[in-house]
Design an enzyme around this catalytic site. Sequence first.
Site, PDB file in Angstrom:
ATOM      1  N   ASP A  95       1.718 -15.566  -8.277  1.00 45.07           N
ATOM      2  CA  ASP A  95       0.821 -14.893  -7.338  1.00 45.07           C
ATOM      3  C   ASP A  95      -0.507 -14.746  -8.064  1.00 45.07           C
ATOM      4  OD1 ASP A  95       2.892 -14.574  -5.594  1.00 45.07           O
ATOM      5  OD2 ASP A  95       2.846 -12.388  -5.553  1.00 45.07           O
ATOM      6  N   TYR A 155      15.097  -0.608  -4.160  1.00 52.99           N
ATOM      7  CA  TYR A 155      13.979  -1.322  -4.778  1.00 52.99           C
ATOM      8  C   TYR A 155      13.256  -2.097  -3.694  1.00 52.99           C
ATOM      9  CZ  TYR A 155      11.510  -3.977  -8.420  1.00 52.99           C
ATOM     10  OH  TYR A 155      10.552  -4.497  -9.257  1.00 52.99           O
TER      11      TYR A 155
HETATM   12  P1  ATP Z   1       8.669  -7.219  -9.822  1.00 55.44           P
HETATM   13  O1  ATP Z   1       9.547  -7.401 -11.006  1.00 55.44           O
HETATM   14  O2  ATP Z   1       9.393  -6.687  -8.632  1.00 55.44           O
HETATM   15  O3  ATP Z   1       7.790  -8.405  -9.507  1.00 55.44           O
HETATM   16  P2  ATP Z   1       6.179  -5.945 -10.619  1.00 55.44           P
HETATM   17  O4  ATP Z   1       5.994  -4.813 -11.588  1.00 55.44           O
HETATM   18  O5  ATP Z   1       5.664  -7.284 -11.032  1.00 55.44           O
HETATM   19  O6  ATP Z   1       7.715  -5.988 -10.220  1.00 55.44           O
HETATM   20  P3  ATP Z   1       4.923  -6.328  -8.073  1.00 55.44           P
HETATM   21  O7  ATP Z   1       5.450  -5.679  -6.838  1.00 55.44           O
HETATM   22  O8  ATP Z   1       5.102  -7.798  -8.270  1.00 55.44           O
HETATM   23  O9  ATP Z   1       5.503  -5.483  -9.290  1.00 55.44           O
HETATM   24  O10 ATP Z   1       3.400  -5.966  -8.158  1.00 55.44           O
HETATM   25  C1  ATP Z   1       2.560  -6.536  -9.158  1.00 55.44           C
HETATM   26  C2  ATP Z   1       1.438  -5.605  -9.477  1.00 55.44           C
HETATM   27  O11 ATP Z   1       0.654  -5.329  -8.311  1.00 55.44           O
HETATM   28  C3  ATP Z   1       1.890  -4.255  -9.998  1.00 55.44           C
HETATM   29  O12 ATP Z   1       2.103  -4.253 -11.387  1.00 55.44           O
HETATM   30  C4  ATP Z   1       0.726  -3.364  -9.601  1.00 55.44           C
HETATM   31  O13 ATP Z   1      -0.271  -3.421 -10.561  1.00 55.44           O
HETATM   32  C5  ATP Z   1       0.240  -3.976  -8.302  1.00 55.44           C
HETATM   33  N1  ATP Z   1       0.895  -3.259  -7.193  1.00 55.44           N
HETATM   34  C6  ATP Z   1       1.928  -3.695  -6.440  1.00 55.44           C
HETATM   35  N2  ATP Z   1       2.298  -2.757  -5.547  1.00 55.44           N
HETATM   36  C7  ATP Z   1       1.489  -1.700  -5.743  1.00 55.44           C
HETATM   37  C8  ATP Z   1       1.370  -0.408  -5.152  1.00 55.44           C
HETATM   38  N3  ATP Z   1       2.168  -0.015  -4.179  1.00 55.44           N
HETATM   39  N4  ATP Z   1       0.413   0.414  -5.620  1.00 55.44           N
HETATM   40  C9  ATP Z   1      -0.402   0.036  -6.616  1.00 55.44           C
HETATM   41  N5  ATP Z   1      -0.337  -1.156  -7.222  1.00 55.44           N
HETATM   42  C10 ATP Z   1       0.579  -2.018  -6.799  1.00 55.44           C
END
Ligand code: ATP
Length: 565
Positions: A165, A235
Amino acid sequence: MKETRGTSRQQNQPQGHYGLTSPISLAPPSDKDHIHTQKLIEAMKPFGVFEDQEELYHRTTVLGKLNNFVREWISELAESKNLPPSITEQVGGKIFTFGSYRLGVHTKGSDIDALCVAPSHVERSDFFQSFFEKLKNQEEVKNLRAIEDAYVPVIKFEFDGIEIDLVFAKLSLPTVSDDLDLRDDSCLKSLDIRCIRSLNGSRVTDEILRLVPNLENFRLTLRAVKLWAKRRGVYSNIMGFLGGVSWAMLVARICQLYPNALASTLVNKFFLIFSKWDWPKPVLLKRLEESFLNLPVWDPRVNPSDRYHVMPIITPAYPQQNSTYNVSVSTRAVMVEEFQRGLEVTDEILKGKSDWSKLFEPLNFFQKYKHYIVLTASAFTEEHHLNWIGLVESKIRVLVGNLERNEFITIAHVQPQSFPGNEVLYKQSGYVSMWFLGLVFKKAESAVKTNVDLTHGIQSFTDTVYRQASALNILKEGMKIEATYVKRKQLHYFLPAGTLQKRKKQRVSDISQNNSGLQCKRSSLGESCSDGSKDRDSRTPSNSSSLNKISKLDISTAETERLVQ
Ligand code: ATP
Ligand code: MG
């Protein structure tokens, strides 16, 4: 709330401790803690949560190639825009990673969240045009799609088997050097809001890493908590539970409170602290900051809408935001109940009376409730179906909210994973996905059965989805959603016996497909998961004429057995 805001900008944490308060315990780990932690690692391995060296190396190579593409593209742009050679030679450009990969807690098959930082001569439109084209011409790149009008605009693709992404930010600098640091707020100055949002992910992740006292303990604890949350169906940011960054911040706060503890203790303290947390008191990793930039930040004293957030977990980089705005009273109640179970189970484990596999047992969602709503989304072609379920999934929390507002309903619990429709549904409606919501009705005060009318909540949800689909221009012939009330004993019309049975222990072969035991199919708007152990045919119910009967039931009125809740 007074204590949460400093009077001046505070880059550094007070010496001696991390976070807003002093630690609860500085106790060093005992031999027993080391043994428990080792056992925790062993219990997590079969779920595929640890990537091996080869896979890690592959990710690094992919990121290296991507970084080179970015630099090449930025330099080509500089030439085409006739910048002087002195600038063209050193325009630079850089890929930053964030999210779970950057935190060091990604699992086998997880995606990489990345940010492309460009100098001032590069426009956002260049990213979505010439860079998109450049990616299109790479043979390693598959499944390329741009979502330019999203809250955080993004290009999504697979690079040599790895899901990426990629978001974009241009800085107000003529060049972007390799050692650029995004920590300083001044890098946000005079940027457009989409760039600020895109930079935020990276700034938040890096700040979290700076705010935990011991990274190794943080990472292992977070891996355990993420696995637990997936197994227990809590989750999912989109469904109103928590996403990766919120779980990371909760774990980081526990690490601050127990800076010397190992993962076995930290997991137990996680459940202890958050099962008793006085929500909506916010979880903060540091004081809220003020800045000369005057961007909107989460602050319930200033913004009335922030007062309605029921489980605030605040990001630690300016401009601070609540990462859990999708959480509702129902989803919070479900999570708190799971925290309580987590506490009981981990207490037993630490006493030697149980083992870690118990913590990761899946939730028996289909045994848990007496009343359910089955939500089906169908479309005639696979492509339409993927777009359709992406939209429906992103709106399910509207249905949960509508049901919550019904005076007779105390809990509306949606299971984040969806299931493919069976043969009967396929013949009726084409490609079908189903989601299930468990309902708890309020105990009746008198010994009279009550009819609970669900019509309004369901109708206004379906109207919202169709309206949005029209607005986005994705509504196609054959796209349909239906919500049907069913009792537990009727679930077998929709799901195979294997899914409905109480599964005490799943076989490792069932759960190692990915870390959550689910197979996920990505769509441009979202993703849906199905129990990978069964295919469509095995889902055909034994009595398909009964299914027709169910789908013809009057779905609007549920006669509840509220007396026997
Ligand atoms: P996963 O292992 O599920 O991919 P991840 O920590 O990479 O977990 P993602 O949902 O992929 O989380 O989101 C990537 C990034 O985008 C997060 O680390 C955060 O910085 C930002 N982000 C995603 N959702 C939110 C939110 N609800 N509020 C603020 N920032 C967010
Ligand atoms: Mg991610």
